[in-house]
Design an enzyme around this catalytic site. Structure first.
Site, PDB file in Angstrom:
ATOM      1  NE  ARG A 258      43.751 -43.580  11.232  1.00 24.43           N
ATOM      2  CZ  ARG A 258      44.622 -42.611  10.971  1.00 24.43           C
ATOM      3  NH1 ARG A 258      44.410 -41.785   9.978  1.00 24.43           N
ATOM      4  NH2 ARG A 258      45.695 -42.463  11.702  1.00 24.43           N
ATOM      5  NE  ARG A 273      42.960 -47.705  18.569  1.00 23.46           N
ATOM      6  CZ  ARG A 273      43.150 -46.381  18.529  1.00 23.46           C
ATOM      7  NH1 ARG A 273      43.549 -45.819  17.405  1.00 23.46           N
ATOM      8  NH2 ARG A 273      42.954 -45.632  19.594  1.00 23.46           N
ATOM      9  CD  GLU A 347      39.317 -38.974  17.794  1.00 25.30           C
ATOM     10  OE1 GLU A 347      39.206 -38.646  16.606  1.00 25.30           O
ATOM     11  OE2 GLU A 347      40.397 -39.312  18.321  1.00 25.30           O
ATOM     12  CB  SER A 350      38.855 -34.835  14.966  1.00 24.16           C
ATOM     13  OG  SER A 350      39.448 -35.718  15.895  1.00 24.16           O
ATOM     14  NE  ARG A 388      36.390 -45.360  17.815  1.00 29.10           N
ATOM     15  CZ  ARG A 388      37.587 -44.898  18.157  1.00 29.10           C
ATOM     16  NH1 ARG A 388      37.671 -43.773  18.856  1.00 29.10           N
ATOM     17  NH2 ARG A 388      38.686 -45.544  17.828  1.00 29.10           N
TER      18      ARG A 388
END
Length: 431
Positions: A258, A273, A347, A350, A388
């Protein structure tokens, strides 16, 4: 993508979906384009049928004078057909672009809200650790233990670059192997999925066009995926499955990419991130039944939370509001893990379901009991995302002396209970 018949029969539902999701989509304008499309299709098909009939008449015409007259009629008809086909091509482009913007219908349990601040906390589990010292962040801890090298990572990759090394690399493999064992016990079939994929599949999942800025693109006009959801949906693209073989339950590992466009100044330090990471993803394809989709959505989310709980990490579950949900989803949970250095949750996962929104675009169907093909339902949820998750483990298991206690579940995969020093010697820094 929704069924065009459903859209035309339920315009008010689409308007309400757009309102709740805070999307700028004009349903009435779309229906006008749809009406124009249907009208032009009718005209083109009518002209083609008439052209065929006149063409047959040419073959039967006897005199040269009559044949010339019919040939002129055929030419005029051909010119008109080409003109109408050109109009239809332009209308179809507009229609297809608008169809990609039609939002999925959110579940009634999705709360109102314009964005992330309006998401609802629905569960907190596990108490944050209490330290008798000032907790350090994962960057300081992992750098001192030579688990990461951010300086060389930046040299090699650029902004957000990193190297995992020594116990940092071992911890990553431990998490992957433990996750593989954990989720396999829950009846998931393991895959290693490709990350370079055709553009069409990103449109089919709904990542394009809305995430265009965040995706890496190749010189061949393919894209690098940010989740194994994309290749695993492409896996059954264009197929008719057997109902008896459903649900399909996959655990897919893949590198993920990403660009994190527009996120400067937001969680930029360390491993929170990054632009290149690794993830195991749960994905299920099931029968076209809302209750079944809802059941598997709850199950996959609980799988992840059970996994995080088995690692001894505090977490909370967040129900995503309409404005933060995204156009393609029916409902979504985010599960967030506690980070002591930031005194907040970040987070980790998801979990979302889509009904037949994605499977229509992928043309994934199954043959029901009545023999007729039906579009399946799809859903997915993170299983483990690194690095992460490594950052969360290090911060929550740090000791006063700077060492890191290894969670009990990972000890068999690490062969050590405490990370106190690197394996081997660090190579001298290049000058």
């Amino acid at each position: 993508m929704l069924d065009i018949k459903f859209i035309k029969e339920n315009p008010d539902l689409i308007k309400e979906a757009a309102r709740k999701k805070h999307l700028d989509f004009d349903v009435d304008a779309f229906l006008e384009v749809e009406q124009k499309r249907v009208s032009l299709i009718g005209e083109v098909e009518g002209l083609r049928a008439k052209q065929k009939k006149v063409g047959e008449q040419v073959a039967r015409t006897g005199t040269s004078r009559d044949k010339v007259s019919v040939m002129k009629e055929l030419k005029d008809m051909k010119d008109e057909l080409q003109e109408q086909e050109a109009k239809l091509t332009e209308v179809m482009k507009e229609w297809q672009g608008l169809m990609l913007q039609v939002p999925n219908i959110p579940d009634v349990s999705v709360p109102e809200g314009g964005g992330e601040p309006d998401n609802q906390e629905v569960l907190i589990k596990g108490a944050p650790p209490k330290f008798e010292f000032e907790p350090k962040d994962h960057i300081e801890l992992m750098t001192k233990l030579q688990m990461i090298d951010l300086e060389r990572g930046t040299k090699a990759h650029g902004f957000r670059g990193y190297f995992l090394q020594n116990a940092g690399a071992d911890l990553s493999w431990a998490v992957w192997n433990y996750a593989r064992a954990f989720f396999s016990k829950r009846d998931f079939r393991p895959f290693v999925a490709p990350a370079i994929l055709k553009k069409e599949f990103f449109y089919a999942t709904g990542h394009l066009p809305r995430e265009a800025e965040d995706l890496y693109k190749t010189q061949d006009d393919d894209y690098l995926s940010g989740t194994a959801e994309v290749p695993m949906m492409a896996y059954h693209g264009g197929e008719i499955l057997n109902e008896a073989d459903l649900p399909k339950r996959y655990l897919a590992f893949s590198p993920c990419y990403r660009r994190e466009a527009g996120s400067h100044g937001k969680d930029i330090k360390g491993l929170i991130r990054v632009q290149e990471f690794f993830k195991l993803e749960q994905l299920i394809i099931c029968r076209a039944d809302h209750a079944e989709s809802e059941k598997f959505h709850e199950e996959t989310n609980k799988n992840y939370e059970d996994f995080i709980e088995s690692l001894g990490l505090p977490f909370r579950r967040v129900l995503i509001c309409g404005g933060d949900l995204g156009g393609n989803k029916v409902k979504q949970y985010d599960t967030e893990i506690w980070f002591p250095s930031q005194q907040t949750y970040r987070e980790g996962s998801s979990a979302a379901y889509y009904h037949d929104f994605q499977t229509r675009r992928f043309n994934i169907r199954y043959r029901a009991e009545n023999g007729k093909p039906r579009f399946a339902h799809s859903l997915n949820c993170t299983a483990a995302a690194t690095p992460r998750l490594l950052a969360a483990l290090v911060e929550n298991y740090q000791q006063a002396d700077g060492s890191i206690k290894v969670p009990e579940a990972l000890v068999p995969y690490m062969d050590q209970e405490v990370i106190t020093s690197p394996h081997g010697q660090e190579s001298p820094r290049a000058t």
